[in-house]
Design a protein around this motif. Structure first.
Motif, PDB file in Angstrom:
ATOM      1  N   SER A 174      -7.162  -0.472  18.469  1.00 47.45           N
ATOM      2  CA  SER A 174      -7.064  -1.476  17.406  1.00 47.45           C
ATOM      3  C   SER A 174      -8.415  -1.754  16.750  1.00 47.45           C
ATOM      4  CB  SER A 174      -6.494  -2.782  17.969  1.00 47.45           C
ATOM      5  OG  SER A 174      -7.337  -3.311  18.986  1.00 47.45           O
ATOM      6  N   LEU A 175      -9.514  -1.409  17.427  1.00 48.50           N
ATOM      7  CA  LEU A 175     -10.852  -1.612  16.869  1.00 48.50           C
ATOM      8  C   LEU A 175     -11.327  -0.426  16.041  1.00 48.50           C
ATOM      9  CD1 LEU A 175     -12.708  -3.238  19.914  1.00 48.50           C
ATOM     10  CD2 LEU A 175     -11.575  -4.384  18.007  1.00 48.50           C
ATOM     11  N   ILE A 176     -10.580   0.675  16.081  1.00 49.99           N
ATOM     12  CA  ILE A 176     -10.991   1.890  15.382  1.00 49.99           C
ATOM     13  C   ILE A 176     -10.343   1.905  14.003  1.00 49.99           C
ATOM     14  CG2 ILE A 176     -11.149   4.396  15.494  1.00 49.99           C
ATOM     15  CD1 ILE A 176     -10.563   4.205  18.482  1.00 49.99           C
ATOM     16  N   THR A 177     -11.148   1.756  12.978  1.00 50.95           N
ATOM     17  CA  THR A 177     -10.636   1.737  11.615  1.00 50.95           C
ATOM     18  C   THR A 177     -11.185   2.937  10.842  1.00 50.95           C
ATOM     19  OG1 THR A 177     -12.456   0.397  10.764  1.00 50.95           O
ATOM     20  CG2 THR A 177     -10.549  -0.780  11.690  1.00 50.95           C
ATOM     21  N   GLU A 178     -10.847   3.000   9.554  1.00 50.10           N
ATOM     22  CA  GLU A 178     -11.287   4.145   8.744  1.00 50.10           C
ATOM     23  C   GLU A 178     -12.732   4.024   8.280  1.00 50.10           C
ATOM     24  OE1 GLU A 178      -9.016   1.254   6.128  1.00 50.10           O
ATOM     25  OE2 GLU A 178      -8.713   2.235   8.065  1.00 50.10           O
ATOM     26  N   GLU A 179     -13.268   2.809   8.227  1.00 50.25           N
ATOM     27  CA  GLU A 179     -14.604   2.619   7.661  1.00 50.25           C
ATOM     28  C   GLU A 179     -15.699   2.841   8.704  1.00 50.25           C
ATOM     29  OE1 GLU A 179     -15.150  -1.001   5.548  1.00 50.25           O
ATOM     30  OE2 GLU A 179     -13.492  -0.623   4.154  1.00 50.25           O
ATOM     31  N   SER A 180     -16.786   3.464   8.273  1.00 52.13           N
ATOM     32  CA  SER A 180     -17.931   3.704   9.149  1.00 52.13           C
ATOM     33  C   SER A 180     -19.204   3.652   8.327  1.00 52.13           C
ATOM     34  CB  SER A 180     -17.814   5.062   9.859  1.00 52.13           C
ATOM     35  OG  SER A 180     -17.844   6.127   8.921  1.00 52.13           O
ATOM     36  N   SER A 181     -20.307   3.491   9.033  1.00 44.37           N
ATOM     37  CA  SER A 181     -21.608   3.433   8.364  1.00 44.37           C
ATOM     38  C   SER A 181     -22.578   4.349   9.079  1.00 44.37           C
ATOM     39  CB  SER A 181     -22.140   1.992   8.374  1.00 44.37           C
ATOM     40  OG  SER A 181     -23.410   1.916   7.761  1.00 44.37           O
ATOM     41  N   ALA A 191     -15.037   3.152  21.434  1.00 41.29           N
ATOM     42  CA  ALA A 191     -14.794   4.161  20.383  1.00 41.29           C
ATOM     43  C   ALA A 191     -14.648   3.555  18.996  1.00 41.29           C
ATOM     44  CB  ALA A 191     -13.575   5.025  20.720  1.00 41.29           C
ATOM     45  N   ARG A 192     -15.115   2.334  18.796  1.00 39.16           N
ATOM     46  CA  ARG A 192     -14.974   1.708  17.478  1.00 39.16           C
ATOM     47  C   ARG A 192     -15.786   2.432  16.405  1.00 39.16           C
ATOM     48  NH1 ARG A 192     -16.596  -4.190  17.609  1.00 39.16           N
ATOM     49  NH2 ARG A 192     -15.846  -4.139  19.763  1.00 39.16           N
ATOM     50  N   ASN A 193     -16.788   3.220  16.811  1.00 42.52           N
ATOM     51  CA  ASN A 193     -17.607   3.960  15.828  1.00 42.52           C
ATOM     52  C   ASN A 193     -17.139   5.400  15.688  1.00 42.52           C
ATOM     53  OD1 ASN A 193     -18.480   4.891  18.356  1.00 42.52           O
ATOM     54  ND2 ASN A 193     -20.584   5.223  17.635  1.00 42.52           N
ATOM     55  N   LEU A 194     -15.849   5.634  15.895  1.00 45.02           N
ATOM     56  CA  LEU A 194     -15.318   7.005  15.839  1.00 45.02           C
ATOM     57  C   LEU A 194     -15.649   7.696  14.518  1.00 45.02           C
ATOM     58  CD1 LEU A 194     -11.970   8.338  17.138  1.00 45.02           C
ATOM     59  CD2 LEU A 194     -12.524   8.697  14.738  1.00 45.02           C
ATOM     60  N   GLY A 195     -15.534   6.974  13.386  1.00 43.65           N
ATOM     61  CA  GLY A 195     -15.835   7.587  12.094  1.00 43.65           C
ATOM     62  C   GLY A 195     -17.278   8.042  11.989  1.00 43.65           C
ATOM     63  N   ALA A 196     -18.201   7.213  12.490  1.00 43.71           N
ATOM     64  CA  ALA A 196     -19.618   7.583  12.470  1.00 43.71           C
ATOM     65  C   ALA A 196     -19.891   8.750  13.410  1.00 43.71           C
ATOM     66  CB  ALA A 196     -20.478   6.374  12.860  1.00 43.71           C
ATOM     67  N   TRP A 197     -19.174   8.794  14.539  1.00 46.25           N
ATOM     68  CA  TRP A 197     -19.346   9.912  15.470  1.00 46.25           C
ATOM     69  C   TRP A 197     -18.825  11.206  14.847  1.00 46.25           C
ATOM     70  CZ3 TRP A 197     -16.164  11.455  20.283  1.00 46.25           C
ATOM     71  CH2 TRP A 197     -16.892  12.372  21.066  1.00 46.25           C
ATOM     72  N   CYS A 262      -6.014   8.185  19.642  1.00 47.31           N
ATOM     73  CA  CYS A 262      -6.527   8.773  20.890  1.00 47.31           C
ATOM     74  C   CYS A 262      -6.487  10.292  20.847  1.00 47.31           C
ATOM     75  CB  CYS A 262      -5.726   8.242  22.084  1.00 47.31           C
ATOM     76  SG  CYS A 262      -6.078   6.513  22.469  1.00 47.31           S
ATOM     77  N   PHE A 263      -5.455  10.874  20.215  1.00 43.15           N
ATOM     78  CA  PHE A 263      -5.434  12.320  20.047  1.00 43.15           C
ATOM     79  C   PHE A 263      -6.609  12.781  19.190  1.00 43.15           C
ATOM     80  CE2 PHE A 263      -0.831  12.316  21.245  1.00 43.15           C
ATOM     81  CZ  PHE A 263      -0.907  13.301  22.220  1.00 43.15           C
ATOM     82  N   PHE A 264      -6.910  12.023  18.146  1.00 38.30           N
ATOM     83  CA  PHE A 264      -8.048  12.368  17.296  1.00 38.30           C
ATOM     84  C   PHE A 264      -9.348  12.276  18.091  1.00 38.30           C
ATOM     85  CE2 PHE A 264     -11.148  12.014  13.930  1.00 38.30           C
ATOM     86  CZ  PHE A 264     -10.637  12.796  12.920  1.00 38.30           C
ATOM     87  N   LEU A 265      -9.481  11.243  18.912  1.00 41.38           N
ATOM     88  CA  LEU A 265     -10.665  11.102  19.760  1.00 41.38           C
ATOM     89  C   LEU A 265     -10.777  12.285  20.716  1.00 41.38           C
ATOM     90  CD1 LEU A 265     -13.083   9.459  20.793  1.00 41.38           C
ATOM     91  CD2 LEU A 265     -11.488   8.187  22.249  1.00 41.38           C
ATOM     92  N   CYS A 266      -9.656  12.734  21.247  1.00 42.12           N
ATOM     93  CA  CYS A 266      -9.661  13.907  22.127  1.00 42.12           C
ATOM     94  C   CYS A 266     -10.203  15.124  21.387  1.00 42.12           C
ATOM     95  CB  CYS A 266      -8.252  14.180  22.649  1.00 42.12           C
ATOM     96  SG  CYS A 266      -8.144  15.587  23.788  1.00 42.12           S
TER      97      CYS A 266
END
Length: 367
Positions: A174-181, A191-197, A262-266
């Motif tokens: 729920s903390l993982i959104t589309e926006e990143s910096s 994993a809240r910074n998934l987009g930045a990663w 979670c699949f995307f994180l994998c």
């Protein structure tokens, strides 16, 4: 690859040695409160050291001593095999009476049995081929992040780089959104910074997009593309595109379900193992947001990816995950009550007879 992990006097863990050995994948099971997540916190502490956090008070607090036993030392020890040589790192912390912040009692790094640096209290000694050099460091600062490497072939550099690239996650979708910096070299624990990663991985190694793309296309027949366009000077917005014949759909990443995230994180974990060389990954309950029929594919994809290099450690309460690990690769944590220390043994050593899941449900299996 981790060969040995030892933790003492840290939260519920006392004199605990995790027998990982040379296994590419290991599963931790056990009731809630036995210390599975605490192991991940200890590993995250070590990774933060390698990433540059050097003040003890930023890593551990007085409340982290097991049962408030501040009269005993807190210890972290790891043995890691890199380039065929064993790297041994030891860190011992103390809290003298009247102090509000822990400080370093001793610290050392050995490679193939030879000291790279040793430390007692404030004095750090660098052991070089020609001579030893000593200097003083604030007792509240850890030496490992401070000492400068001589080159990229320096054993100190190799150890710190490997440890820094460890992936320690317990995602909160729920903390993982589309926006990143900006870009990130590793994910945050939730994993809240998934987009930045994602942006950091692609920037570091563009070729790993193929790995991400291949994994998601094998998973979702209608997956088409990932876009992460700039919205401003630093801000990006991650979008996932799907296509079925002439129909198409573009979704902001935040609109995906928890399991899909979670699949995307994998996919990113698999890409990181390829981009940074063999890495270590700890994933706390990777199956907690998945449907029953999705668990097997998810777990086996992770395990297969690390068979050719790297190492993955998972925790789970899910029978479908537990069934996909052999007794040799499954470690059970248990303790009789909150006042007792956690114990750990492999299922192979315990020797469970009959159906393992049924035995676990009855509470018949203890370490």
């Amino acid at each position: 690859m981790f060969k040995r992990l030892y933790i003492h006097n840290f939260r519920c863990l006392q004199n605990l040695e995790v027998p990982i050995g040379d296994k590419p994948s290991v599963l931790l099971i056990g009731k809630n409160g036995t210390g599975k997540s605490t192991i991940s916190h200890a590993l995250a502490l070590l990774a933060d050291l390698a990433r540059g956090t050097n003040r003890v008070g930023q890593l551990v607090k007085p409340g982290d001593f097991a049962h408030g036993r501040t009269d005993e030392l807190m210890r972290f020890e790891v043995d890691v095999e890199l380039s065929g040589r064993i790297h041994q790192y030891r860190l011992t912390l103390e809290l003298p009476p009247g102090f509000k912040e822990l400080r370093v009692q001793s610290e050392e790094l050995l490679v193939a049995g030879q000291p790279i640096f040793t430390r007692e209290h404030a004095q750090v000694t660098l052991h070089k081929a020609s001579r030893a050099a000593a200097f003083l460091v604030d007792w509240h600062l850890i030496a490992l992040p401070i000492i400068q490497e001589q080159s990229e072939s320096d054993p100190l550099f190799l150890f710190k780089r490997w440890l820094a690239h460890s992936v320690i996650v317990a995602p909160i979708p729920s903390l993982i959104t589309e926006e990143s910096s900006g870009e990130a070299l590793w994910p945050e624990r939730d994993a809240r910074n998934l987009g930045a990663w994602f942006a950091g991985l692609i920037s570091h190694s563009p070729r790993v997009y193929t790995t991400i793309d291949g994994y998601l296309k094998a998973l979702w027949a209608d997956f088409w593309d990932i876009q992460n366009p700039l919205l401003g000077a630093e801000t990006r917005s991650l979008k996932v595109q799907f296509r079925d014949g002439q129909r198409s759909l573009s979704l902001p990443f935040g609109a995906l379900s928890d399991g899909e995230k979670c699949f995307f994180l994998c996919a990113l974990v698999l890409a990181a193992n390829e981009a940074y060389g063999p890495i270590f990954c700890f994933w706390d309950e990777p199956d907690s947001h998945l449907a029953i029929d999705e668990v097997g594919h998810f777990v086996m994809a992770l395990r297969r990816s690390f068979e050719s290099g790297g190492q993955v450690l998972m925790t789970s309460h899910n029978p479908e995950t537990i069934r996909r690990f052999s007794d040799e690769n499954t470690l059970l944590l248990s303790r009789r009550n909150h006042l007792e220390p956690t114990r750990i043994r492999s299922l192979e050593e315990i020797g469970v007879e009959g159906d393992l899941i049924e035995a676990l449900l009855r509470g018949d299996v203890e370490a």
